[in-house]
Design an enzyme around this catalytic site. Structure first.
Site, PDB file in Angstrom:
ATOM      1  N   LYS A   1      33.304  41.672  41.781  1.00  0.00           N
ATOM      2  CA  LYS A   1      34.283  42.484  40.979  1.00  0.00           C
ATOM      3  C   LYS A   1      35.815  42.190  41.059  1.00  0.00           C
ATOM      4  O   LYS A   1      36.419  42.110  40.368  1.00  0.00           O
ATOM      5  CB  LYS A   1      33.776  43.809  40.798  1.00  0.00           C
ATOM      6  CG  LYS A   1      34.749  44.839  39.852  1.00  0.00           C
ATOM      7  CD  LYS A   1      34.607  44.094  38.389  1.00  0.00           C
ATOM      8  CE  LYS A   1      35.326  45.105  37.523  1.00  0.00           C
ATOM      9  NZ  LYS A   1      34.970  46.441  37.145  1.00  0.00           N
TER      10      LYS A   1
ATOM     11  N   THR B   1      35.289  50.753  40.350  1.00  0.00           N
ATOM     12  CA  THR B   1      35.760  49.613  41.096  1.00  0.00           C
ATOM     13  C   THR B   1      36.514  50.164  42.610  1.00  0.00           C
ATOM     14  O   THR B   1      37.409  50.803  42.003  1.00  0.00           O
ATOM     15  CB  THR B   1      36.713  48.452  40.422  1.00  0.00           C
ATOM     16  OG1 THR B   1      36.014  48.090  39.106  1.00  0.00           O
ATOM     17  CG2 THR B   1      37.169  47.488  40.959  1.00  0.00           C
TER      18      THR B   1
ATOM     19  N   LYS C   1      45.688  48.406  41.151  1.00  0.00           N
ATOM     20  CA  LYS C   1      44.950  48.816  41.980  1.00  0.00           C
ATOM     21  C   LYS C   1      43.758  47.797  42.533  1.00  0.00           C
ATOM     22  O   LYS C   1      43.418  47.347  43.506  1.00  0.00           O
ATOM     23  CB  LYS C   1      44.059  50.136  41.620  1.00  0.00           C
ATOM     24  CG  LYS C   1      43.109  50.782  42.591  1.00  0.00           C
ATOM     25  CD  LYS C   1      41.822  50.495  42.383  1.00  0.00           C
ATOM     26  CE  LYS C   1      41.159  51.023  40.894  1.00  0.00           C
ATOM     27  NZ  LYS C   1      39.950  50.776  40.553  1.00  0.00           N
TER      28      LYS C   1
END
Length: 293
Positions: A171, A96, A240
């Site tokens: 995502k 990711t 994050k």
């Protein structure tokens, strides 16, 4: 058999690499810590001394690392996989990363003759080990078809969102929504605790109510029980991902109020005190021992 280089053996990557062994692929591994690879090596995987070493003669290179910085290092660093990957190697980024990074990697690796597939995943570590992840793909349609034999061992569902970077967009949306839900759940449960409500009844009501998304249903049980064993996603990783998502949102929704900023701040606080612990433990940051009288 096809040769796969797999880079990154964290909670998700370890199970994913094992799936290639299950499928009969020749698998070469690299991870910062060799200890995480020992059981896979015992099953027949080959240990590499660097991403550069792992990519030699690979038909596909699959990465599952923490963030943009780690991705750039394993692909384009001094010992990066792109140095030795042969022309037409399929470069599958399952990490990711940020939208800008995914697009940049696509340009960089395509310029070096590699076929870049933007392929973040959803699912828990047990799904990774069982090959039942959902793969969120951004790629040219023809490139996706070339990559499909290297995707089916790790995923039961492939969702093709469009060009490189589009898989990462979805995502980030997915993980941002999760951050908002989990942070909101922690606050809601903390309010209930401080108000002296019957927490078993609160939990039952949440599970049966309209707000019971899979994230909320799973984490509400763990938060009420204060059971954070077997962490599957850490506060640092959620922070994050949410940060990458907010950066993207700010570029697309300029000037609009974003509730997501509050979720990023909540996870920044969680990261500061429990970076590598389960994200659901953030309830302990907002709950207080004293209840309303």
């Amino acid at each position: 058999m096809p040769r796969v280089a797999f880079i990154g053996l964290g909670r998700m990557g370890h199970g994913m690499a094992g799936r290639y062994l299950d499928a009969g692929f020749t698998v070469t591994l690299w991870n910062r810590s060799k200890a995480k690879a020992e059981d896979l090596i015992a099953r027949g995987a080959i240990w590499a001394t660097s991403p550069e070493d792992a990519a030699i003669d690979a038909d596909a290179v699959v990465t599952m690392v923490a963030d943009d910085e780690a991705s750039r290092a394993v692909w384009l660093g001094p010992q990066g996989a792109a140095k030795t990957a042969k022309a037409s190697t399929i470069a599958i980024e399952c990490s990711t990363v940020s939208y800008d990074h995914a697009r940049e990697m696509g340009r960089e690796l395509n310029a070096r003759g590699l076929i870049y597939i933007d392929c973040p995943v959803t699912g828990l570590p047990d799904a990774a080990a069982a090959g039942k992840l959902t793969l969120l793909v951004g790629a040219d349609a023809a490139d996706l078809e070339r990559a499909r034999p290297y995707l089916t061992p790790i995923g039961s569902t492939i969702r093709h969102f469009g060009a490189v970077g589009s898989g990462t967009v979805y995502k980030l949306i997915n993980n941002l929504m999760g951050a908002i839900q989990i942070a909101g759940l922690a606050e809601g449960l903390a309010i209930a605790e401080q108000a002296g409500l019957d927490m078993n009844l609160v939990l039952e009501s949440i599970q049966a109510g309209v707000a019971a998304s899979p994230q909320v249903a799973r984490h509400s049980k763990r938060m009420v029980a204060r059971d954070f064993s077997g962490a599957t996603f850490t506060a640092a990783l959620r922070h994050k991902d949410a940060g990458y998502a907010v950066k993207l949102a700010e570029s697309l929704l300029a000037g609009k109020p974003l509730v997501a900023r509050a979720a990023v701040e909540a996870y920044a606080q969680a990261k500061a005190v429990m970076a590598d612990e389960d994200e659901g433990k953030m309830i302990e940051l907002v709950s207080r021992p004293k209840k309303l009288s």
